[in-house]
Design a protein around this motif. Structure first.
Motif, PDB file in Angstrom:
ATOM      1  N   GLY A 179     -71.697  23.541   8.180  1.00 49.96           N
ATOM      2  CA  GLY A 179     -71.363  22.618   7.105  1.00 49.96           C
ATOM      3  C   GLY A 179     -70.708  21.382   7.661  1.00 49.96           C
ATOM      4  N   ALA A 180     -70.017  20.656   6.783  1.00 52.79           N
ATOM      5  CA  ALA A 180     -69.358  19.416   7.185  1.00 52.79           C
ATOM      6  C   ALA A 180     -68.178  19.154   6.263  1.00 52.79           C
ATOM      7  CB  ALA A 180     -70.337  18.242   7.125  1.00 52.79           C
ATOM      8  N   VAL A 181     -67.212  18.397   6.775  1.00 55.65           N
ATOM      9  CA  VAL A 181     -66.023  18.063   5.995  1.00 55.65           C
ATOM     10  C   VAL A 181     -65.992  16.569   5.713  1.00 55.65           C
ATOM     11  CG1 VAL A 181     -64.654  20.007   6.823  1.00 55.65           C
ATOM     12  CG2 VAL A 181     -64.617  17.850   8.099  1.00 55.65           C
ATOM     13  N   THR A 182     -65.343  16.228   4.608  1.00 56.41           N
ATOM     14  CA  THR A 182     -65.244  14.847   4.147  1.00 56.41           C
ATOM     15  C   THR A 182     -63.783  14.393   4.184  1.00 56.41           C
ATOM     16  OG1 THR A 182     -64.819  15.313   1.817  1.00 56.41           O
ATOM     17  CG2 THR A 182     -67.097  15.413   2.542  1.00 56.41           C
ATOM     18  N   ASN A 183     -63.572  13.151   3.844  1.00 58.28           N
ATOM     19  CA  ASN A 183     -62.209  12.628   3.667  1.00 58.28           C
ATOM     20  C   ASN A 183     -61.912  12.267   2.221  1.00 58.28           C
ATOM     21  OD1 ASN A 183     -61.226  12.851   6.270  1.00 58.28           O
ATOM     22  ND2 ASN A 183     -61.979  10.841   6.892  1.00 58.28           N
ATOM     23  N   TRP A 184     -62.942  12.254   1.379  1.00 59.57           N
ATOM     24  CA  TRP A 184     -62.748  11.889  -0.022  1.00 59.57           C
ATOM     25  C   TRP A 184     -63.860  12.520  -0.854  1.00 59.57           C
ATOM     26  CZ3 TRP A 184     -58.760   9.574  -2.402  1.00 59.57           C
ATOM     27  CH2 TRP A 184     -58.937   9.189  -3.723  1.00 59.57           C
ATOM     28  N   PRO A 185     -63.587  13.134  -1.991  1.00 58.19           N
ATOM     29  CA  PRO A 185     -62.280  13.162  -2.655  1.00 58.19           C
ATOM     30  C   PRO A 185     -61.326  14.159  -1.998  1.00 58.19           C
ATOM     31  CG  PRO A 185     -63.852  14.474  -3.872  1.00 58.19           C
ATOM     32  CD  PRO A 185     -64.624  13.822  -2.780  1.00 58.19           C
ATOM     33  N   HIS A 186     -60.017  13.922  -2.166  1.00 57.96           N
ATOM     34  CA  HIS A 186     -59.014  14.862  -1.688  1.00 57.96           C
ATOM     35  C   HIS A 186     -58.966  16.039  -2.659  1.00 57.96           C
ATOM     36  CE1 HIS A 186     -57.961  11.821   1.132  1.00 57.96           C
ATOM     37  NE2 HIS A 186     -57.393  11.022   0.247  1.00 57.96           N
ATOM     38  N   ASP A 187     -59.220  17.230  -2.153  1.00 54.33           N
ATOM     39  CA  ASP A 187     -59.263  18.380  -3.048  1.00 54.33           C
ATOM     40  C   ASP A 187     -59.085  19.659  -2.238  1.00 54.33           C
ATOM     41  OD1 ASP A 187     -59.472  19.789  -5.392  1.00 54.33           O
ATOM     42  OD2 ASP A 187     -61.481  19.077  -5.898  1.00 54.33           O
ATOM     43  N   TRP A 188     -58.851  20.740  -2.963  1.00 55.55           N
ATOM     44  CA  TRP A 188     -58.764  22.058  -2.351  1.00 55.55           C
ATOM     45  C   TRP A 188     -60.138  22.699  -2.407  1.00 55.55           C
ATOM     46  CZ3 TRP A 188     -55.538  19.666  -5.662  1.00 55.55           C
ATOM     47  CH2 TRP A 188     -54.240  19.417  -5.222  1.00 55.55           C
ATOM     48  N   PRO A 244     -76.945  23.946  -2.621  1.00 55.69           N
ATOM     49  CA  PRO A 244     -77.292  24.032  -1.198  1.00 55.69           C
ATOM     50  C   PRO A 244     -76.572  23.002  -0.330  1.00 55.69           C
ATOM     51  CG  PRO A 244     -79.258  24.214  -2.555  1.00 55.69           C
ATOM     52  CD  PRO A 244     -78.148  23.836  -3.477  1.00 55.69           C
ATOM     53  N   ASP A 245     -76.251  21.836  -0.904  1.00 54.55           N
ATOM     54  CA  ASP A 245     -75.592  20.784  -0.128  1.00 54.55           C
ATOM     55  C   ASP A 245     -74.066  20.885  -0.142  1.00 54.55           C
ATOM     56  OD1 ASP A 245     -77.964  19.707   0.681  1.00 54.55           O
ATOM     57  OD2 ASP A 245     -77.883  17.938  -0.614  1.00 54.55           O
ATOM     58  N   ALA A 246     -73.502  21.740  -1.001  1.00 54.17           N
ATOM     59  CA  ALA A 246     -72.043  21.819  -1.121  1.00 54.17           C
ATOM     60  C   ALA A 246     -71.342  22.157   0.204  1.00 54.17           C
ATOM     61  CB  ALA A 246     -71.655  22.823  -2.201  1.00 54.17           C
ATOM     62  N   PRO A 247     -71.877  23.052   1.048  1.00 51.34           N
ATOM     63  CA  PRO A 247     -71.202  23.316   2.322  1.00 51.34           C
ATOM     64  C   PRO A 247     -71.160  22.107   3.255  1.00 51.34           C
ATOM     65  CG  PRO A 247     -72.723  25.101   1.789  1.00 51.34           C
ATOM     66  CD  PRO A 247     -73.005  23.982   0.826  1.00 51.34           C
ATOM     67  N   PHE A 248     -71.973  21.084   2.949  1.00 49.35           N
ATOM     68  CA  PHE A 248     -72.021  19.891   3.787  1.00 49.35           C
ATOM     69  C   PHE A 248     -71.230  18.726   3.173  1.00 49.35           C
ATOM     70  CE2 PHE A 248     -75.663  22.528   4.677  1.00 49.35           C
ATOM     71  CZ  PHE A 248     -75.601  22.626   6.067  1.00 49.35           C
TER      72      PHE A 248
END
Length: 375
Positions: free
Chosen positions: A290-299, A309-313
């Motif tokens: 997967g992949a991590v983002t910087n925005w939005p800030h969330d738990w 299917p794209d949520a893990p990315f």
């Protein structure tokens, strides 16, 4: 006399004070992101290392599950049980302070952390473009200059004290709105207009960690993931560069690190603006978790992770915060409780407004329209 808000903030540092908020973090985890750690000897301005140490002491004392980023992803994917209130630390870019200042603190507390590195930066091929912008605004002796970027002529006045960091940030933000080629040319035009010669190699405060330092960090329990070759805004690149930035950084990291993490970190990382389905497709094809983002800030939660299917990315992260109180509010559930209450209030207001509109559309009730004959 201290305000009620200040009193409540001060109360959060009491060990037991945040425990009532634990239920709102059930099934959720906090993935925290940091960047620079203060290192006065190198002139690096950043998070005070004492704040990081205090945060780790808090997590240990309050018995939070502090785990690796990969462990968070395995829990979200259902490969292992999710952990309530779990916390994972990430750092972006691969600067020298992350290896020399942050890594020893994490090791002291036996705390996992994942550092996402810009591989061309570690290879010495370039230094971060936003650092070059900052260097120009700090170094110029010009009181005024103009520079063309994306078809606009930007004029900067540097007469007032303390204005340079704000103007540098303005130029950086404008750079994120143009193509990658235009951004890099714009930085060169900026240096020329400001009459500043950019060094071929970064000054000490902007230096990367070395590959040897990376491997030494791995021996201390720090993991590493790819953060692109050169840190472009991927949505501003063509298909070939987007894939090259992802695949190339993964290949280069895999050649140097003993156990690279197959999780990508998007440059800038604003969901819906800085990357999209194209990047998720590339990552999926390359076998990334997967992949991590910087925005939005969330738990993060397993429900959100498995929602598409794209949520893990596009897994969100939280800023570590400017100080200890910011950090405690983020991981403890205080901020989430506030967000939930605010959302509930906004929803109630919206429902009341709709009810009022419906009542106005239908007009007054029959009894009111008929009037009353009573005296």
């Amino acid at each position: 006399m201290p305000s009620i808000a200040q009193w409540l903030s001060d109360l959060l540092v009491v060990p037991w004070a945040t425990r009532p908020f634990a239920p709102v973090m059930r099934g959720r985890a906090s993935i925290l992101v940091l960047h620079r750690l203060a290192d006065p000897d190198r002139g690096i301005v950043g998070l005070d290392p004492r704040v990081l140490r205090r945060a780790l002491e808090f997590l240990r004392r309050e018995r939070y599950p502090v785990v690796s980023l990969e462990r968070i992803f395995r829990g979200l994917a259902g490969e292992e049980p999710p952990l309530d209130r779990a916390v994972a630390f990430t750092l972006d870019d691969g600067t020298v302070d992350q290896a020399d200042v942050a890594a020893p603190i994490f090791a002291e507390f036996d705390c996992p952390a994942t550092i996402f590195v810009i591989t061309d930066f570690l290879d010495g091929k370039s230094w971060c473009w936003w650092h070059r912008v900052e260097y120009v605004f700090e170094s110029t002796r010009r009181r005024q200059f103009s520079v063309r970027l994306g078809g606009d002529e930007l004029v900067y006045h540097l007469d007032q004290a303390g204005v340079r960091p704000r103007l540098a940030r303005h130029f950086m933000e404008r750079c994120k709105r143009v193509s990658e080629a235009e951004k890099l040319q714009g930085v060169e035009r900026l240096a020329a207009a400001a009459e500043v010669e950019l060094p071929a190699r970064p000054p000490a405060r902007y230096a990367p960690m070395s590959w040897d330092a990376l491997r030494a960090c791995e021996a201390r329990g720090i993991a590493f993931g790819p953060h692109s070759l050169t840190h472009p805004v991927l949505s501003r690149t063509d298909d070939a560069q987007s894939e090259r930035e992802i695949a190339g950084s993964w290949a280069r990291l895999s050649a140097e690190a003993s156990r690279p993490v197959p999780i990508f970190c998007y440059p800038n990382g604003h969901s819906g603006r800085d990357f999209g389905p194209r990047e998720a497709s590339t990552l999926r094809r390359l076998g990334f978790r997967g992949a991590v983002t910087n925005w939005p800030h969330d738990w993060v939660s397993a429900e959100d992770f498995r929602s598409s299917p794209d949520a893990p990315f596009a897994v969100p992260r939280l800023d570590f915060g400017a100080d200890h109180l910011d950090f405690v509010r983020s991981v403890s559930g205080v901020w989430r409780t506030k967000h939930m209450v605010r959302s509930h209030i906004e929803m109630s207001r919206a429902e009341l407004a709709l009810a009022a509109q419906e009542a106005q559309r239908q007009g007054p009730p029959p009894s009111a329209r008929a009037g009353s004959g009573a005296v």
